[in-house]
Motif scaffolding. Sequence first.
Motif, mmCIF file in Angstrom:
data_model
loop_
_atom_site.group_PDB
_atom_site.id
_atom_site.type_symbol
_atom_site.label_atom_id
_atom_site.label_comp_id
_atom_site.label_asym_id
_atom_site.label_seq_id
_atom_site.Cartn_x
_atom_site.Cartn_y
_atom_site.Cartn_z
ATOM 1 N N THR A 71 0.829 -1.201 0.000
ATOM 2 C CA THR A 71 0.000 0.000 0.000
ATOM 3 C C THR A 71 0.865 1.253 0.000
ATOM 4 N N ARG A 72 1.889 1.252 0.822
ATOM 5 C CA ARG A 72 2.766 2.427 0.890
ATOM 6 C C ARG A 72 3.536 2.607 -0.421
ATOM 7 N N ALA A 73 3.975 1.510 -1.021
ATOM 8 C CA ALA A 73 4.701 1.610 -2.293
ATOM 9 C C ALA A 73 3.796 2.154 -3.391
ATOM 10 N N ILE A 74 2.534 1.708 -3.408
ATOM 11 C CA ILE A 74 1.578 2.195 -4.408
ATOM 12 C C ILE A 74 1.356 3.695 -4.243
ATOM 13 N N LEU A 75 1.135 4.152 -3.009
ATOM 14 C CA LEU A 75 0.897 5.576 -2.773
ATOM 15 C C LEU A 75 2.157 6.410 -3.031
ATOM 16 N N ALA A 76 3.314 5.854 -2.750
ATOM 17 C CA ALA A 76 4.557 6.572 -3.035
ATOM 18 C C ALA A 76 4.700 6.793 -4.533
ATOM 19 N N ASN A 77 4.294 5.811 -5.327
ATOM 20 C CA ASN A 77 4.344 5.953 -6.786
ATOM 21 C C ASN A 77 3.367 7.027 -7.267
ATOM 22 N N VAL A 78 2.155 7.029 -6.697
ATOM 23 C CA VAL A 78 1.163 8.059 -7.042
ATOM 24 C C VAL A 78 1.696 9.440 -6.670
ATOM 25 N N HIS A 79 2.308 9.545 -5.492
ATOM 26 C CA HIS A 79 2.849 10.806 -5.013
ATOM 27 C C HIS A 79 3.923 11.336 -5.959
ATOM 28 N N GLN A 80 4.788 10.457 -6.423
ATOM 29 C CA GLN A 80 5.844 10.861 -7.350
ATOM 30 C C GLN A 80 5.268 11.303 -8.692
ATOM 31 N N ARG A 81 4.264 10.580 -9.185
ATOM 32 C CA ARG A 81 3.642 10.945 -10.458
ATOM 33 C C ARG A 81 2.978 12.309 -10.376
ATOM 34 N N THR A 82 2.280 12.553 -9.264
ATOM 35 C CA THR A 82 1.604 13.840 -9.096
ATOM 36 C C THR A 82 2.607 14.987 -9.010
ATOM 37 N N ALA A 83 3.695 14.763 -8.263
ATOM 38 C CA ALA A 83 4.734 15.786 -8.154
ATOM 39 C C ALA A 83 5.339 16.079 -9.523
ATOM 40 N N ALA A 84 5.567 15.019 -10.313
ATOM 41 C CA ALA A 84 6.143 15.205 -11.650
ATOM 42 C C ALA A 84 5.183 15.975 -12.551
ATOM 43 N N ALA A 85 3.875 15.677 -12.442
ATOM 44 C CA ALA A 85 2.873 16.380 -13.256
ATOM 45 C C ALA A 85 2.816 17.855 -12.886
ATOM 46 N N LEU A 86 2.896 18.164 -11.600
ATOM 47 C CA LEU A 86 2.886 19.564 -11.160
ATOM 48 C C LEU A 86 4.105 20.311 -11.701
ATOM 49 N N ARG A 87 5.252 19.673 -11.635
ATOM 50 C CA ARG A 87 6.460 20.335 -12.143
ATOM 51 C C ARG A 87 6.385 20.532 -13.662
ATOM 52 N N ARG A 88 5.900 19.510 -14.356
ATOM 53 C CA ARG A 88 5.820 19.599 -15.812
ATOM 54 C C ARG A 88 4.864 20.704 -16.261
ATOM 55 N N ARG A 89 3.681 20.742 -15.647
ATOM 56 C CA ARG A 89 2.712 21.775 -16.014
ATOM 57 C C ARG A 89 3.226 23.168 -15.650
ATOM 58 N N LYS A 90 3.946 23.271 -14.548
ATOM 59 C CA LYS A 90 4.524 24.571 -14.158
ATOM 60 C C LYS A 90 5.536 25.030 -15.212
ATOM 61 N N THR A 91 6.371 24.110 -15.673
ATOM 62 C CA THR A 91 7.352 24.459 -16.700
ATOM 63 C C THR A 91 6.658 24.869 -17.995
ATOM 64 N N GLU A 92 5.639 24.098 -18.372
ATOM 65 C CA GLU A 92 4.892 24.429 -19.586
ATOM 66 C C GLU A 92 4.214 25.790 -19.461
ATOM 67 N N ARG A 93 3.676 26.061 -18.298
ATOM 68 C CA ARG A 93 2.992 27.331 -18.075
ATOM 69 C C ARG A 93 3.969 28.504 -18.166
ATOM 70 N N ASP A 94 5.168 28.337 -17.597
ATOM 71 C CA ASP A 94 6.176 29.397 -17.672
ATOM 72 C C ASP A 94 6.587 29.662 -19.118
ATOM 73 N N GLU A 95 6.764 28.587 -19.888
ATOM 74 C CA GLU A 95 7.132 28.753 -21.299
ATOM 75 C C GLU A 95 6.010 29.425 -22.082
ATOM 76 N N PHE A 96 4.766 29.058 -21.754
ATOM 77 C CA PHE A 96 3.618 29.655 -22.430
ATOM 78 C C PHE A 96 3.515 31.146 -22.115
ATOM 79 N N GLN A 97 3.823 31.478 -20.868
ATOM 80 C CA GLN A 97 3.784 32.896 -20.472
ATOM 81 C C GLN A 97 4.806 33.711 -21.274
#
Length: 239
Positions: free
Chosen positions: A44-70
């Motif tokens: 259970t902890r390994a599954i949630l750790a994977n979800v946590h990493q994916r979400t963090a990566a998505a936030l960083r990616r969208r932030k980078t895309e947003r900065d470039e778009f700006q």
Amino acid sequence: MDAPDLSALDDEQYEDVTLTQIRPHTRDPELWGLLTSPEHVERTRAILANVHQRTAAALRRRKTERDEFQQDCHARGEAGKKEWFATRPEYEKWRRGAAGFHQMVQAAISDLGKVQRTHNRATTEQSRQEAREALRKLAIAVQRHQAQHAKSGEIAGQEDYELWQLLDRLTVPCGPNQEPTSLRTMLDFYWTDVDVVSDEEQARAAAERTMRKAPAGRSAQFTGVPRARHVGNEKGLAS
């Protein structure tokens, strides 16, 4: 809901089930208990750790895309600025939702950590008790071995004395302050019942204690060179 057979689920199915339980106020006690049981808590902890990493990566990616778009929008002048501000509400809504989900997953992982520490303490305490019980049984066996020698009057070998001395040398923590206490003391006060012994048994026990104190299991009280004696003492030897 009926608790599923978690062992039969693949990772994707397991993740779907786990994500239904990340909100503390909407958790199903039976299902959460199953997910956090010693058999499943690691997965259970390994599954949630994977979800946590994916979400963090998505936030960083969208932030980078947003900065470039700006930067691109500002480079296009007034029309670009209008497009930037027009798309901002949708991005902020997504960012807040993703960040909130990210924090909930983080909190759930923290809860799992607490459960795991509880499991570990219970396992450690059980192991400690099992080891203490095994040591108690061993100490009783050594004590009985010594008592048998004392009662039978058999001659004890060096290996016997070394074995018996372990009851005085080995210690276990005891009491509120966990003071080191010898196995013999534990046997005398905690681990065995006290039986009334005869005067003969007490004398034998005293003799055994004397023997244990001496180097190599032999008491200095009984050492020395015996003097020779001859009939008539013709040779003038000491009598």
